[in-house]
Design a protein around this motif. Structure first.
Motif, PDB file in Angstrom:
ATOM      1  N   ALA A   4      -7.001  -6.626  -0.459  1.00 36.13           N
ATOM      2  CA  ALA A   4      -5.833  -5.773  -0.235  1.00 36.13           C
ATOM      3  C   ALA A   4      -6.037  -5.010   1.069  1.00 36.13           C
TER       4      ALA A   4
ATOM      5  N   MET B 285      -5.976  -2.018   1.593  1.00 34.93           N
ATOM      6  CA  MET B 285      -6.691  -0.746   1.476  1.00 34.93           C
ATOM      7  C   MET B 285      -8.219  -0.891   1.558  1.00 34.93           C
TER       8      MET B 285
ATOM      9  N   ARG C 262      -7.319 -13.709  -2.784  1.00 33.10           N
ATOM     10  CA  ARG C 262      -7.536 -13.341  -4.192  1.00 33.10           C
ATOM     11  C   ARG C 262      -7.786 -14.610  -4.983  1.00 33.10           C
TER      12      ARG C 262
ATOM     13  N   MET D 128      -0.801  -9.313   3.657  1.00 35.86           N
ATOM     14  CA  MET D 128      -0.250  -8.132   2.996  1.00 35.86           C
ATOM     15  C   MET D 128       0.241  -7.136   4.047  1.00 35.86           C
TER      16      MET D 128
ATOM     17  N   TRP E  44      -3.260   1.493 -10.350  1.00 38.74           N
ATOM     18  CA  TRP E  44      -3.950   0.580  -9.433  1.00 38.74           C
ATOM     19  C   TRP E  44      -5.306   1.142  -9.018  1.00 38.74           C
TER      20      TRP E  44
ATOM     21  N   ASN F  66       4.051  -2.733  -3.765  1.00 36.75           N
ATOM     22  CA  ASN F  66       3.370  -1.806  -4.662  1.00 36.75           C
ATOM     23  C   ASN F  66       3.023  -0.531  -3.912  1.00 36.75           C
TER      24      ASN F  66
ATOM     25  N   ASP G 202      -0.979   4.389  -0.759  1.00 37.78           N
ATOM     26  CA  ASP G 202      -1.457   3.074  -0.322  1.00 37.78           C
ATOM     27  C   ASP G 202      -0.396   2.074  -0.733  1.00 37.78           C
ATOM     28  N   THR G 203       0.252   1.421   0.216  1.00 36.47           N
ATOM     29  CA  THR G 203       1.242   0.429  -0.212  1.00 36.47           C
ATOM     30  C   THR G 203       0.859  -0.956   0.259  1.00 36.47           C
ATOM     31  N   GLY G 204       1.318  -1.938  -0.474  1.00 43.07           N
ATOM     32  CA  GLY G 204       1.062  -3.323  -0.090  1.00 43.07           C
ATOM     33  C   GLY G 204       2.240  -4.183  -0.490  1.00 43.07           C
TER      34      GLY G 204
HETATM   35  N1  SER Z   1      -3.659  -1.712  -3.154  1.00 46.88           N
HETATM   36  C1  SER Z   1      -2.391  -2.027  -3.731  1.00 46.88           C
HETATM   37  C2  SER Z   1      -2.280  -3.484  -4.081  1.00 46.88           C
HETATM   38  O1  SER Z   1      -3.079  -4.268  -3.676  1.00 46.88           O
HETATM   39  C3  SER Z   1      -1.289  -1.642  -2.778  1.00 46.88           C
HETATM   40  O2  SER Z   1      -1.590  -2.108  -1.519  1.00 46.88           O
HETATM   41  O3  SER Z   1      -1.367  -3.841  -4.781  1.00 46.88           O
END
Ligand code: SER
Length: 612
Positions: free
Chosen positions: A40, A42, A68, A86, A160, A202, A225-227
């Motif tokens: 991700a 983050m 992933r 992402m 999350w 998210n 934190d958005t993705g």
């Molecule tokens: N860390 C969260 C995710 O992977 C938002 O970036 O969904």
């Protein structure tokens, strides 16, 4: 929009709103002992979410390469991928729920012009630790969403992180696209997998840290934190129903169809999709600057597993192995504009794919015959029992359809069949594999050959403890010492730190001699003895280069970077954290030097406690 237009449009939207763009970090996390890949956006930002100051400020945005492996079995459906990009934006103690939701809402409905009725959102229902997030639901209501577009879910769906045992985490609000199909049941909602809803974004409200004992503590700053899944939002933006119909996969899917018709053969749509998806993931893993090659451990094992799965698909369809190379060439051409490293490492990608295909082809036929025999025996025995028609034997029948761990291990050990690959073969014959038995054989074998396993397919982010910070400083000392002893051409290829040891990969063509290792060790220990302060300064990338700092100059957008200096010894661009003074370190000792991949050596080292 084209793919590149959409990437730029996203980043542009957030930079206009005060965010600084950061470059995609490597797919292979730095100094992180517990995750194989960056999963991700983050990941590289964990220290900053925990409160460290980021040199670019409190608002960041990027497009991050991610892998992933947990979704590998879903690949072939409309939306799941092992490799994906992402889109992310972060507030490091800056804006919170209201502004984050407003920006996401505006981007989706105003910029991408997704009708508001097509959205569905979720909020955290609350649990014994954290209360229900009514505030988030209220913000969505104010945006104009109807009550039946807002759903509450619990910890499983709407909490999350952390990625592993400890780290930043919090409740989230997920944004879904509603394809407009009929609800599959009365309870159908965003958490349902019927295909009506697909998650696109998210937004995590990271205001907590999970501690090692499982408790939650409040972070000093409230982060966002958005993705957003790039391939998914592109699918929607290009009015498609699946990611393979977007411009990202059309070229490679087209070439595959041509190869199939030239060879007068066919394959299922699912296999076609898996081939194209895995080719892309393989190109990105092999194409990372850290030069991971297929192997039996860690990231190398994942890439091996992807390639071997593809070789079998090609074999089933009667296509030659070099089909993989043809597909990879398309991916490299397509992505090198956006990710330079894919072009630069193109020859390495193709060479590794070719080597791995040849290696596996040697044992594949014999292995498949063996596997078929094992599985056939099981099926026939099971049928025999069933023919006898005895009710009480039913149970025995299903027991018989289990391939033992020992045989699965034999397929792994002798024929190079990844266990997941054997599971797939077994499933095709209606059999199961005794995974626990396999694991036991695997561990026994490891014990025998004394290959301490460091495989880690689960776990959390680095703990950022005092000890890892010290080992991180030791890594900088080691890096500098290696360059003094072996020459300035030595370059870091990877770093991985646990609380117990450091592991450092670097470019060097030959084995490092005992004498050289001893000199490196002495240099590091004398730098420790000098009790030098570790000084962090923020500067521009240009200044850092001028001063002679080493490290990855990968952050091409950064105005400022952090540089850690140990005077007269080392200067590296690095995110930290580090010890404050080299005197905090004790007894540096190299415990192993070995080959990591072609042209890359690996050193493991520890800091021994002083014996008082
Ligand atoms: N860390 C969260 C995710 O992977 C938002 O970036 O969904």
């Amino acid at each position: 929009m084209t793919a590149e237009e959409l990437r730029r449009c996203y980043v542009g939207f957030f930079t206009e709103r005060g965010h600084k763009e950061i470059a995609s970090a490597s797919l292979l996390p730095e100094n992180d002992p517990t995750v194989l890949f960056t999963t991700a956006g983050m990941h590289p930002l964990v220290p900053y979410l925990l409160g460290e100051k980021h040199p670019l400020g409190t608002r960041l945005t990027d497009v991050q390469k991610c892998v992933r492996t947990c979704d590998i079995e879903e690949v072939g459906d409309d939306s799941h991928l092992t490799f994906f990009e992402m889109l992310g934006n972060w507030s490091l103690g800056d804006y919170f729920k209201e502004e984050s939701i407003s920006m996401s809402f505006d981007f989706l409905t105003k910029v991408l012009q997704i009708p508001m009725e097509r959205l569905a959102v979720t909020a955290f229902e609350g649990d014994e630790r954290v209360r229900k997030d009514v505030e988030t639901a209220e913000i969505w209501r104010r945006k104009g969403l109807r009550e039946d577009q807002i759903f509450y879910y619990g910890t499983d769906e709407n909490w999350w992180g952390p990625v592993g045992q400890t780290g930043p985490c919090g409740p989230d609000t997920e944004i879904f696209y509603d394809f407009g199909k009929k609800k599959c049941s009365d309870t159908c909602g965003p958490a349902c997998h019927c295909g009506k809803y697909v998650e696109i974004w998210n937004n995590v409200f990271m205001e907590y840290k999970k501690e090692a004992d499982g408790s939650l503590t409040e972070l000093t700053q409230k982060n966002v934190d958005t993705g957003m899944g790039f391939e998914r939002i592109l699918t929607i933006n290009q009015s498609k129903t699946n990611v393979y119909d977007t411009e990202l996969f059309i070229p490679v899917m087209t070439v595959l169809s041509e190869i199939l018709s030239e060879n007068e053969t066919n394959m299922t749509m699912r296999d076609k999709r898996i081939l194209c998806e895995h080719t892309r993931a393989t190109c990105f893993i092999l194409g990372d600057d850290k030069h991971i090659a297929p192997s039996n451990t860690e990231q190398g094992y994942i890439v091996r597993r992807l390639i071997r799965r593809m070789i079998r698909i090609l074999k089933k369809a009667g296509l030659p192995n070099d089909t993989l190379i043809k597909l990879a060439e398309i991916i490299i051409l397509q992505y090198q504009e956006v990710y330079e490293e894919i072009g630069q490492n193109g020859p390495f990608i193709l060479e590794q794919m070719k080597n791995e295909s040849e290696l596996f082809s040697k044992t594949l036929d014999a292995g498949l015959k063996k596997a078929e025999r094992y599985l056939m025996e099981r099926t026939v025995q099971a049928e025999d029992v069933q023919k006898k028609g005895e009710q009480q034997k039913k149970e025995q029948r299903s027991e018989l359809k289990i391939l033992s761990g020992a045989l699965a291990f034999k397929l792994y050990d002798t024929y190079g069949f990844p266990i997941e690959f054997t599971c797939e073969l077994a499933e095709e014959k209606g059999c199961l594999v005794d995974l626990e038995g396999f694991q036991a054989c695997f561990l026994e074998h490891q014990e025998k050959s004394r290959q301490g396993s460091e495989a880690k397919f689960k776990g959390g982010l680095a703990d950022h403890s005092v000890q890892t910070a010290r080992l991180h400083t030791a890594t900088h000392l080691l890096h500098a010492a290696l360059r003094q002893v072996l020459g300035e051409q030595v370059q870091q290829r990877g770093s991985n730190i646990t609380a117990e040891r450091l592991r450092f990969d670097f470019s060097h063509p030959v084995k490092v001699t005992k004498d050289e290792l001893a000199r490196v060790e002495d240099l590091v220990n004398s730098a420790i003895a000098k009790k030098r302060d570790v000084i962090m300064t923020e500067m521009t990338v240009e200044e850092a280069k001028e001063k002679g700092a080493i490290g990855l100059f990968e952050n091409k957008y950064a105005e400022k970077v952090k540089v850690y200096e140990i005077p007269d010894f080392s200067m590296e661009i690095c995110g930290g954290p580090h010890a404050g003074n080299t005197g905090e370190l004790t007894g540096f000792q190299i415990i192993k030097e070995e080959a990591s991949s072609s042209g890359v050596r690996r050193i493991k080292a520890v800091l021994r406690e002083r014996s008082e």
